[in-house]
Design a protein around this motif. Structure first.
Motif, PDB file in Angstrom:
ATOM      1  N   ALA A 190     -46.998  59.689 -81.390  1.00  0.00           N
ATOM      2  CA  ALA A 190     -45.748  59.468 -80.666  1.00  0.00           C
ATOM      3  C   ALA A 190     -45.397  57.995 -80.573  1.00  0.00           C
ATOM      4  CB  ALA A 190     -45.866  60.059 -79.268  1.00  0.00           C
ATOM      5  N   HIS A 191     -46.388  57.121 -80.752  1.00  0.00           N
ATOM      6  CA  HIS A 191     -46.138  55.682 -80.640  1.00  0.00           C
ATOM      7  C   HIS A 191     -46.106  54.969 -81.984  1.00  0.00           C
ATOM      8  CE1 HIS A 191     -47.165  56.565 -76.436  1.00  0.00           C
ATOM      9  NE2 HIS A 191     -46.543  55.443 -76.143  1.00  0.00           N
ATOM     10  N   ARG A 192     -46.209  55.708 -83.044  1.00  0.00           N
ATOM     11  CA  ARG A 192     -46.126  55.087 -84.368  1.00  0.00           C
ATOM     12  C   ARG A 192     -44.688  54.712 -84.683  1.00  0.00           C
ATOM     13  NH1 ARG A 192     -48.457  58.614 -88.972  1.00  0.00           N
ATOM     14  NH2 ARG A 192     -47.743  56.782 -90.157  1.00  0.00           N
ATOM     15  N   ALA A 193     -44.541  53.564 -85.307  1.00  0.00           N
ATOM     16  CA  ALA A 193     -43.205  53.145 -85.738  1.00  0.00           C
ATOM     17  C   ALA A 193     -42.721  54.067 -86.859  1.00  0.00           C
ATOM     18  CB  ALA A 193     -43.240  51.700 -86.221  1.00  0.00           C
ATOM     19  N   ALA A 194     -41.434  54.287 -86.919  1.00  0.00           N
ATOM     20  CA  ALA A 194     -40.877  55.120 -87.972  1.00  0.00           C
ATOM     21  C   ALA A 194     -41.139  54.461 -89.333  1.00  0.00           C
ATOM     22  CB  ALA A 194     -39.380  55.308 -87.769  1.00  0.00           C
ATOM     23  N   PRO A 195     -41.503  55.264 -90.364  1.00  0.00           N
ATOM     24  CA  PRO A 195     -41.775  54.685 -91.694  1.00  0.00           C
ATOM     25  C   PRO A 195     -40.509  54.129 -92.308  1.00  0.00           C
ATOM     26  CG  PRO A 195     -41.780  57.103 -91.785  1.00  0.00           C
ATOM     27  CD  PRO A 195     -41.682  56.735 -90.325  1.00  0.00           C
ATOM     28  N   ALA A 228     -48.606  41.696 -73.570  1.00  0.00           N
ATOM     29  CA  ALA A 228     -48.267  41.700 -74.993  1.00  0.00           C
ATOM     30  C   ALA A 228     -47.312  42.827 -75.367  1.00  0.00           C
ATOM     31  CB  ALA A 228     -49.559  41.841 -75.814  1.00  0.00           C
ATOM     32  N   GLN A 229     -46.982  43.671 -74.400  1.00  0.00           N
ATOM     33  CA  GLN A 229     -46.093  44.820 -74.619  1.00  0.00           C
ATOM     34  C   GLN A 229     -46.632  45.731 -75.723  1.00  0.00           C
ATOM     35  OE1 GLN A 229     -42.181  42.890 -75.131  1.00  0.00           O
ATOM     36  NE2 GLN A 229     -41.766  43.335 -72.986  1.00  0.00           N
ATOM     37  N   ILE A 230     -47.909  46.042 -75.604  1.00  0.00           N
ATOM     38  CA  ILE A 230     -48.587  46.948 -76.536  1.00  0.00           C
ATOM     39  C   ILE A 230     -48.945  48.223 -75.783  1.00  0.00           C
ATOM     40  CG2 ILE A 230     -50.690  47.275 -77.903  1.00  0.00           C
ATOM     41  CD1 ILE A 230     -50.678  44.288 -78.451  1.00  0.00           C
TER      42      ILE A 230
END
Length: 248
Positions: free
Chosen positions: A243-248, A90-92
């Motif tokens: 570090a893996h959070r998407a940019a807001p 799932a590329q998670i």
């Protein structure tokens, strides 16, 4: 960020408590359901399996999970393998919140073995007073050595406990302290302990007590899992998630 915590350990509990008050994360804790009265977290949770790799992958997609933390027991190899394969497909991103293995210290009398069957053989032929603390699974294997007197300590009553001809069952949940472990080993006249190398602090006092009393430990080696990012405390997980959070 929607995250799934695969839990059942004290580390999973600590992580669930940490993210519960953080608005940056929407977390769900998954429990296998093997413990009859599990600790329930302050975040949404589910109990039971996923149905293998495909079932977990379907769950990740249905719940729009963005990261998975594997905080299962170090010996829960099947669940860890399923998580690795499902997340890869799932590329998670996947990280493991785990405990460093225990390492033998001066004075330890360890007999290191690879599995339960070898642990049974390591007890030998002469009758001994054995403390079994390796969890609920495969107690029946020790029925092959009926000459031993077994003291079994676990959280829930094992289904196969009656297959041990000579036994006494203690239902207790850790963590345990050094003084109580010393008393247990002395009062029960334990000759040898069988333990998985689970790591962590919650059950380590039995190893320290055995060292102090000169009691042998049949130590079941931790299985080797395929490598994923490893974190050894909650704050390391939080840094990995950030570090893996998407940019807001």
């Amino acid at each position: 960020m929607r995250i799934l915590i695969l839990g059942g350990t004290s580390e999973a509990r600590a992580l669930a408590q940490r993210v519960a008050g953080d608005a940056a994360y929407q977390a769900t804790l998954s429990l296998a359901g093997r413990t009859r009265n599990p600790w329930l977290p302050p975040i949404p949770f589910r109990i039971g399996g996923f149905g293998g790799v495909d079932g977990l992958r379907d769950y990740l997609a249905a719940e729009a999970i963005e990261a998975v933390i594997d905080a299962t027991h170090p010996f829960a190899l099947q669940m860890s393998d399923n998580a690795r394969l499902a997340c890869a497909t799932a590329q998670i991103p996947l990280a493991a919140l785990t405990r460093p293995e225990w390492e033998a210290q001066a004075g330890d009398r360890w007999i290191v073995v690879d599995d339960i069957d070898t642990a049974v053989e390591a007890l030998g032929d002469a009758p001994r007073r054995v403390l079994l603390t390796h969890g609920r699974l495969r107690l029946a294997a020790f029925a092959r050595r009926p000459q031993h007197d077994y003291l079994v300590r676990t959280i829930d009553r094992p289904d196969d406990i009656e297959m041990l001809p000579q036994h006494r069952l203690i239902l207790e949940r850790g963590p345990f302290d050094g003084a109580s472990e010393l008393r247990l080993l002395e009062n029960e006249q334990i000759d040898v302990i069988v333990s998985k190398n689970s790591g962590g602090a919650a059950t380590y006092p039995k190893i320290e007590a055995a060292r102090e009393l000169g009691i042998s430990v049949v130590m079941i080696r931790r299985p080797k899992a395929d490598a994923v990012a490893e974190c050894f405390d909650v704050e390391a997980v939080m840094a990995w998630l950030a570090a893996h959070r998407a940019a807001p």
